[in-house]
Write an enzyme that holds these catalytic residues in place. Structure first.
Site, PDB file in Angstrom:
ATOM      1  N   TYR A   1       0.839  -1.198   0.000  1.00  0.00           N
ATOM      2  CA  TYR A   1       0.000   0.000   0.000  1.00  0.00           C
ATOM      3  C   TYR A   1       0.878   1.254   0.000  1.00  0.00           C
ATOM      4  CZ  TYR A   1      -3.887  -3.140   1.006  1.00  0.00           C
ATOM      5  OH  TYR A   1      -4.825  -4.154   0.950  1.00  0.00           O
TER       6      TYR A   1
ATOM      7  N   ARG B   1      -3.177   5.301   3.808  1.00  0.00           N
ATOM      8  CA  ARG B   1      -4.579   4.930   4.084  1.00  0.00           C
ATOM      9  C   ARG B   1      -5.483   5.258   2.896  1.00  0.00           C
ATOM     10  NH1 ARG B   1      -6.139   4.143   9.808  1.00  0.00           N
ATOM     11  NH2 ARG B   1      -4.224   4.257  11.020  1.00  0.00           N
TER      12      ARG B   1
ATOM     13  N   CYS C   1      -6.353  -4.485  -7.910  1.00  0.00           N
ATOM     14  CA  CYS C   1      -6.121  -4.189  -6.494  1.00  0.00           C
ATOM     15  C   CYS C   1      -5.677  -5.439  -5.731  1.00  0.00           C
ATOM     16  CB  CYS C   1      -7.343  -3.548  -5.856  1.00  0.00           C
ATOM     17  SG  CYS C   1      -8.868  -4.461  -6.067  1.00  0.00           S
TER      18      CYS C   1
END
Length: 176
Positions: free
Chosen positions: A113, A127, A144
């Protein structure tokens, strides 16, 4: 007196075999753009579309040959085949940049991420990068499933970790 606008055709609902089981694509027939792709019941997932698209309703069909072929080729091991599929989903500047960055992640080589946030142009927005994954309407095509936690763990996946794991294992088998 003005003429009312023509009624838009229903969206095409097509079901395709994938390495993670049957998945549903919702496609606008006028431009062959995938608006939704996932492994949930289409009736559950249709609510994630923009209201004007969802209001058009669905009609079952095979979808365009180009999309069928790309997904079949991907499933057979041509991991770059999905690059040819046009997608569109609503989102702000960072989400759009994140989705574009996801499409550049090489199959079989997951990134974190944190790396996704950096690739999308905002290294501290980890985030928000995770949120872009969660809000991605066209999973598989905007991959993803290739995004993982810093410790290498799978993290989350809207369609379940078993789907994410199956896609990653498939890509690992065929990746160069």
């Amino acid at each position: 007196m003005s003429t009312p606008p023509p009624t838009a055709a229903p969206l095409i609902l097509a079901t395709y075999p994938t390495p993670a089981g049957p998945a549903h694509a919702v496609i606008t027939p006028e431009d062959d753009v995938v608006r939704l792709f996932g492994w949930l019941d289409p009736a559950e997932n249709i609510g994630r579309l923009r209201p004007d698209l969802a209001a058009r309703g669905l009609t079952e069909g095979d979808g365009p040959a180009s999309i069928r072929g790309a997904i079949a080729d991907y499933t057979a091991g041509d991991l770059d085949a999905l690059d040819a599929i046009a997608v569109e989903q609503p989102g702000g500047e960072f989400f759009t940049a994140s989705w574009e960055a996801m499409r550049r992640v090489r199959p079989g080589h997951p990134v974190t991420y944190t790396e996704l946030a950096t690739a999308a142009g905002r290294p501290t927005a980890v985030r928000a990068a995770a949120s872009a994954c969660a809000r991605n309407l066209v999973a598989l095509v905007v991959p993803c499933h290739r995004i993982v936690r810093t410790d290498g763990g799978l993290g989350g996946f809207y369609y379940g970790l078993e789907v994410k794991r199956a896609l990653q294992e498939h890509e690992a088998r065929f990746a160069s």
